[in-house]
Design an enzyme around this catalytic site. Sequence first.
Site, short mmCIF file in Angstrom:
data_model
loop_
_atom_site.label_atom_id
_atom_site.label_comp_id
_atom_site.label_asym_id
_atom_site.label_seq_id
_atom_site.Cartn_x
_atom_site.Cartn_y
_atom_site.Cartn_z
N ARG A 166 0.83 -1.22 0.00
CA ARG A 166 0.00 0.00 0.00
C ARG A 166 0.86 1.27 0.00
O ARG A 166 0.55 2.26 0.68
CB ARG A 166 -0.93 0.05 1.21
CG ARG A 166 -1.84 -1.13 1.36
CD ARG A 166 -3.02 -1.09 0.41
NE ARG A 166 -3.95 -2.13 0.76
CZ ARG A 166 -3.90 -3.37 0.25
NH1 ARG A 166 -3.00 -3.67 -0.68
NH2 ARG A 166 -4.77 -4.28 0.62
N SER A 239 -10.72 0.03 3.33
CA SER A 239 -9.96 -0.21 4.57
C SER A 239 -9.44 1.12 5.09
O SER A 239 -8.78 1.85 4.35
CB SER A 239 -8.77 -1.13 4.31
OG SER A 239 -9.22 -2.31 3.71
N GLU A 335 -4.82 4.49 6.14
CA GLU A 335 -4.55 4.26 4.71
C GLU A 335 -5.00 5.42 3.81
O GLU A 335 -4.24 5.84 2.93
CB GLU A 335 -5.21 2.96 4.26
CG GLU A 335 -4.82 2.58 2.85
CD GLU A 335 -5.45 1.27 2.39
OE1 GLU A 335 -5.14 0.23 2.98
OE2 GLU A 335 -6.23 1.31 1.43
P1 FAD Z 1 -8.21 9.36 -5.03
O1 FAD Z 1 -8.86 8.97 -3.77
O2 FAD Z 1 -8.86 10.39 -5.87
O3 FAD Z 1 -6.71 9.83 -4.72
C1 FAD Z 1 -5.89 9.05 -3.90
C2 FAD Z 1 -4.51 9.73 -3.83
O4 FAD Z 1 -3.88 9.65 -5.10
C3 FAD Z 1 -4.60 11.21 -3.49
O5 FAD Z 1 -3.48 11.54 -2.69
C4 FAD Z 1 -4.50 11.91 -4.83
O6 FAD Z 1 -3.90 13.19 -4.72
C5 FAD Z 1 -3.59 10.96 -5.61
N1 FAD Z 1 -3.88 10.88 -7.06
C6 FAD Z 1 -5.02 10.45 -7.64
N2 FAD Z 1 -4.88 10.43 -8.97
C7 FAD Z 1 -3.64 10.88 -9.25
C8 FAD Z 1 -2.90 11.09 -10.46
N3 FAD Z 1 -3.41 10.81 -11.67
N4 FAD Z 1 -1.64 11.58 -10.36
C9 FAD Z 1 -1.09 11.86 -9.15
N5 FAD Z 1 -1.74 11.67 -7.98
C10 FAD Z 1 -2.99 11.18 -8.03
N6 FAD Z 1 -7.59 -0.07 -2.26
C11 FAD Z 1 -6.83 -1.18 -2.43
O7 FAD Z 1 -5.61 -1.08 -2.55
N7 FAD Z 1 -7.38 -2.43 -2.46
C12 FAD Z 1 -8.71 -2.62 -2.34
O8 FAD Z 1 -9.18 -3.75 -2.38
C13 FAD Z 1 -9.55 -1.47 -2.13
N8 FAD Z 1 -10.87 -1.61 -1.96
C14 FAD Z 1 -11.65 -0.51 -1.74
C15 FAD Z 1 -13.02 -0.68 -1.53
C16 FAD Z 1 -13.84 0.41 -1.31
C17 FAD Z 1 -15.32 0.20 -1.09
C18 FAD Z 1 -13.29 1.73 -1.31
C19 FAD Z 1 -14.17 2.92 -1.12
C20 FAD Z 1 -11.92 1.91 -1.50
C21 FAD Z 1 -11.08 0.79 -1.71
N9 FAD Z 1 -9.71 0.92 -1.91
C22 FAD Z 1 -8.93 -0.19 -2.12
C23 FAD Z 1 -9.08 2.25 -1.86
C24 FAD Z 1 -9.14 3.02 -3.22
O9 FAD Z 1 -10.19 2.55 -4.01
C25 FAD Z 1 -7.84 2.90 -4.01
O10 FAD Z 1 -6.77 3.39 -3.26
C26 FAD Z 1 -7.90 3.65 -5.34
O11 FAD Z 1 -6.75 3.39 -6.10
C27 FAD Z 1 -8.05 5.17 -5.18
O12 FAD Z 1 -8.28 5.70 -6.47
P2 FAD Z 1 -8.95 7.12 -6.66
O13 FAD Z 1 -8.93 7.43 -8.12
O14 FAD Z 1 -10.28 7.15 -6.02
O15 FAD Z 1 -7.92 8.04 -5.90
P1 NAP Z 2 -10.11 -10.86 4.50
O1 NAP Z 2 -10.15 -11.78 3.34
O2 NAP Z 2 -11.18 -10.95 5.55
O3 NAP Z 2 -8.69 -10.98 5.21
C1 NAP Z 2 -8.38 -10.19 6.34
C2 NAP Z 2 -6.96 -9.74 6.22
O4 NAP Z 2 -6.11 -10.86 6.29
C3 NAP Z 2 -6.75 -9.06 4.90
O5 NAP Z 2 -6.60 -7.73 5.17
C4 NAP Z 2 -5.54 -9.74 4.30
O6 NAP Z 2 -4.42 -8.88 4.14
C5 NAP Z 2 -5.13 -10.80 5.27
N1 NAP Z 2 -5.07 -12.10 4.57
C6 NAP Z 2 -6.10 -12.90 4.24
N2 NAP Z 2 -5.65 -14.03 3.64
C7 NAP Z 2 -4.31 -13.90 3.58
C8 NAP Z 2 -3.28 -14.73 3.07
N3 NAP Z 2 -3.53 -15.91 2.50
N4 NAP Z 2 -2.01 -14.29 3.15
C9 NAP Z 2 -1.73 -13.11 3.70
N5 NAP Z 2 -2.67 -12.28 4.20
C10 NAP Z 2 -3.94 -12.67 4.15
O7 NAP Z 2 -10.05 -9.34 3.99
P2 NAP Z 2 -11.15 -8.43 3.36
O8 NAP Z 2 -11.31 -7.24 4.18
O9 NAP Z 2 -12.36 -9.22 2.98
O10 NAP Z 2 -10.44 -7.98 2.01
C11 NAP Z 2 -10.14 -8.91 0.99
C12 NAP Z 2 -9.02 -8.37 0.14
O11 NAP Z 2 -9.42 -7.12 -0.46
C13 NAP Z 2 -7.75 -8.08 0.94
O12 NAP Z 2 -6.64 -8.37 0.14
C14 NAP Z 2 -7.84 -6.60 1.22
O13 NAP Z 2 -6.57 -6.00 1.35
C15 NAP Z 2 -8.56 -6.07 -0.02
N6 NAP Z 2 -9.35 -4.89 0.33
C16 NAP Z 2 -8.68 -3.71 0.47
C17 NAP Z 2 -9.38 -2.55 0.78
C18 NAP Z 2 -8.65 -1.24 0.87
O14 NAP Z 2 -9.30 -0.21 0.93
N7 NAP Z 2 -7.35 -1.21 0.89
C19 NAP Z 2 -10.75 -2.59 0.95
C20 NAP Z 2 -11.39 -3.81 0.83
C21 NAP Z 2 -10.69 -4.96 0.51
P3 NAP Z 2 -4.17 -7.92 2.87
O15 NAP Z 2 -5.05 -6.75 3.10
O16 NAP Z 2 -2.75 -7.59 3.01
O17 NAP Z 2 -4.50 -8.66 1.64
#
Ligand code: FAD
Ligand code: NAP
Length: 339
Positions: A166, A239, A335
Amino acid sequence: MSAAVQSQVSLKPFNSFGIEVKARYFAQARSDDDVRGLLAYAGEHELPVMVIGGGSNLLLTQDIPALVVRMDSSGIRLLSDDAGRVVVEAEAGEPWHPFVQWTLAHGLVGLENLSLIPGTVGAAPMQNIGAYGVEIKDVFAGLTALDRQTGELRDFSLEECDFAYRDSYFKRNPGRWVILRVRFALGRNAPLHLDYGPVRQRLSEHGIEQPSAQQVSDAICSIRREKLPDPAQLGNAGSFFKNPVISAELAARIRLDQPSLVGYPQADGQVKLAAGWLIETAGWKGYRDGDAGVHQLQALVLVNHGQASGSQLHELARKIQADIFKRFGVELEMEPNLY
Ligand code: FAD
Ligand code: NAP
């Protein structure tokens, strides 16, 4: 430049928490020329610039005294197709999930585990988006960014992006680069990643033992829809905290009190904990203070039940951080990007 600059624009429709704050100035950039024009405009008017995509990783705690530039560029193209390695390039403003579906519809494997992540292509490298055992670094082939200091374009390789969990070079150097387009190296017969969480089980429930990439994507979408709130219904930024990586000693100490502790051993000997498990175990799941709350199905997700301000959500996050540190000795890192 075709982009129109508006003043005092509500950012509520442009952040997935649905927080009501105003941008002093706001414009949408549909091309490199728009980006350059808007940066020049900001320079002439001595305005700071904030670049956003879909607003799904933001916590906005105040009106933004800047020109907010929302990336709205579009375009997806195949750059090369060589012995099963296919390089695809997408413009920063392309919405992420439809882009993933485009690659799948073209028979390309690699992004299926990242289905249904909100946001744009251009923001994906910022925090090296990841889910279900795949991060974009695994299929990353390069990106082009505009240097706001020099006005020059620069191509970044995988190494130069310095991706981590991340995290990336860009997240560590905010404000300098505007990511314009991103390239991915996908395969036609690349291996699928099924051994993470409930993916294989969900496929088996549907009688699928040898899935296609599209079927993996469908399974992940169905799992995500069950667990995660849809920002269109309930404001959230996914998250709210990163999963903490702690020493094996601390994990062992916590496990003495909490035998059901969820921990994943890392290659360097440390242990990654599920932040959601810590927050749930501490009793915060479903907690609500006014309109700021913790989701009732997934304790890692903070939610806006309606009129919560960014400061109220930030305050709740700080209370959770303090409580988790007091109980477990573990520091939780936010995050979303805080403004
Ligand atoms: P924004 O929120 O608009 O911006 C995020 C940051 O990036 C800000 O600092 C902004 O200034 C910068 N930025 C945006 N675009 C640019 C650009 N073109 N150039 C330079 N800087 C820029 N994230 C995960 O990693 N895994 C997941 O599974 C995941 N699941 C999610 C589920 C939900 C329901 C939600 C709401 C979010 C989730 N996220 C997840 C977080 C998010 O969706 C990601 O981080 C996504 O990449 C953000 O994209 P955005 O376009 O909305 O960025
Ligand atoms: P989950 O499957 O309930 O798992 C809980 C946590 O355990 C996750 O955060 C994941 O870490 C870790 N995990 C599960 N299985 C693993 C494995 N085999 N090895 C190592 N780590 C493991 O999680 P969830 O909330 O439903 O999300 C599912 C996936 O979507 C995850 O990868 C999560 O990161 C991603 N997600 C991200 C966001 C976001 O905003 N960043 C939002 C929703 C979902 P990791 O997070 O490191 O994978």
